[in-house]
Design a protein around this motif. Structure first.
Motif: not given
Length: 487
Positions: A258-261, A314-318, A440-441, A333-338
């Protein structure tokens, strides 16, 4: 002064703050591959808990007096009065910081047991953090005073110097000397020590003896600041307390992910924070100009179009960022970051939304909605984290954050009406979110092929928004071209 010139000034200040952020963030991103190979997700969990606890303590130390100082600073042009305002904040901040240092240093064992469970060096890390608190007072005030004076380059230099020193010491203590998690806090302590003389250099004409502390002004400023304190606490609960909820329900490794996200999503803060730093001094400085409201409305449109697109990018390329910067242990952590990227967008939007209330010196609405938002977040965390893990925490933050700008726009319009184009801006915001969800789809057809598909998706979204909002974009273009003379 013309609308054109004012918007150029805002853009110029934002660009200067943004360039500083880009350089600092670039170095931080450069170090991420190193740190993710030094620290495990469990280590990141410990760092995340301590970092967010440190921010909570700082909220109480600042006590929202930075907001009061900014507001009172522009009420006078007299240098001596401004110096009293600055010193009233300075001596208050320094006094309670020293008290906090003594308190946390001698109660470190208790707090370590409370928030870090059985972590061996927990009390020692808390003592290191406690020693840092009073050393950060002058650098913090220095950056703010330079912003108040609209000396963006000097403010950026001080911030950038502090960041580079901190990063340098991180390399020394974490990578070279291999001090483990403690290396992070050695770096913070020595970074604060070496930043102090530079801050004094920039502030030496403002710093006075304790006799410059003005009790009358302090009481007025404190009354103004009080509603900001629950607002700041609400901000902390909404944006940073998720680490503690995850720490309660999930393993430390999930806290680390989560912290990395948060770290990846924080790249979007390059855009949002640079705008925020330029926004308040700019907005208050043009308040008396005849075209101020038109400038404020155009600023919202520019924010949603430009900053919104950057955050969506940034969200798309997390996920791709995690692949390039970390190891497979952190890809989760990708989805959390997005998701958290849009939280930063909403945080910046709150600054614009609360402008009317700040102009009217009515800060209670922000405090109230921030507390309500915090309460909502607690409920959502208790419900969503057990069901959806760290992603549930990220979703909860976005929902709780969303209600703040919505309410503040409504309340501020009653106190100081600004002709915003809400429906148009809402449609743009929704389109950006839809773009991120759609990314994401997309079919997974290889790393570089997926990147190409995402680029196409972003371009389609951008041109669709431009076509649907061509009338609004044309108006913004006209504002940037046509000079409105002050009568």
């Amino acid at each position: 002064m013309s609308v054109l010139k004012n918007l150029k000034n805002l853009a110029s200040d934002s660009l200067i703050y943004g360039l500083s952020g880009i350089l600092t963030r670039f170095i931080g991103v450069f170090l991420t591959p190193i740190y993710t190979r030094v620290y495990t997700p469990d280590d990141y969990g410990v760092i995340g808990v301590l970092t967010n606890a440190f921010i909570l303590i700082t909220i109480f130390l600042v006590f929202a007096m930075d907001n009061s100082t900014a507001r009172w600073f522009y009420d006078t042009e007299v240098s001596e009065e401004r110096k009293r305002i600055i010193n009233t904040w300075l001596w208050f901040y320094l006094f309670i910081s020293v008290i906090a240092t003594v308190f946390f240093f001698f109660t470190a064992n208790y707090w370590a047991a409370l928030v870090l469970d059985d972590y061996a060096d927990g009390a020692y890390l808390i003592k290191l953090l406690a020693l840092t608190l009073p050393l950060l007072v002058l650098p913090s005030i220095g950056v703010n005073v330079l912003r108040f004076e609209r000396k963006a380059r000097r403010a950026v230099f001080l911030s950038l110097y502090q960041s580079l020193i901190l990063i340098g010491f991180n390399i020394l203590f974490v990578v070279i000397l291999k001090k483990g998690v403690a290396g992070v806090y050695y770096a913070q302590l020595w970074g604060a020590i070496l930043t102090l003389p530079v801050a004094i250099y920039f502030l030496y004409t403002w710093i006075g003896l304790p006799s410059w502390f003005d009790w009358v002004k302090f009481k007025e400023m404190l009354r103004y600041a009080l509603p900001f304190v629950p607002a700041s606490l609400g901000y902390w609960v909404v944006n940073l307390s998720g680490v503690f909820f995850i720490n309660e329900f999930l393993p430390k490794s999930e806290v680390g992910l989560y912290q990395i996200g948060i770290s990846i999503a924080a790249v979007s803060a390059l855009a949002t924070t640079s705008f925020q730093q330029a926004w308040s001094p700019f907005a208050f400085s043009i308040l008396s100009q005849p075209h101020a409201k038109e400038i404020y409305a155009a600023s919202l449109q520019l924010y949603v179009f430009v900053i919104g697109f950057i955050c969506t990018l940034i969200s798309v390329f997390a996920f791709e960022a995690l692949v390039l910067l970390t190891t497979p242990a952190y890809y989760g952590a990708a989805l959390v970051a997005s998701m958290l990227t849009f939280n930063y967008l909403l945080m910046g939007l709150t600054n614009i939304a609360g402008l009317g209330a700040s102009i009217a010196k009515k800060t209670a609405p922000l405090g109230m909605i921030s507390l309500l938002s915090a309460g909502l977040l607690v409920a959502l965390n208790l419900f969503l984290i057990p069901l959806y893990g760290k992603e549930g925490a990220a979703f909860a933050i976005c929902i709780a954050q969303l209600i703040i700008p919505i309410y503040m726009f409504w309340k501020s319009q009653q106190l100081y009406f600004i002709p915003y184009k809400f429906l148009k801006n809402l449609a743009v915001f929704a389109a950006f979110i839809a773009c991120s969800i759609a990314s994401y789809h997309l079919p997974i057809v290889g790393f570089f092929s997926t990147i190409l598909l995402k680029v196409i998706l972003l371009l389609v979204t951008f041109f669709l928004i431009a076509w649907v909002n061509k009338e609004e974009l044309y108006k913004i273009k006209s504002i940037l071209k046509v000079r409105y003379s002050v009568r």
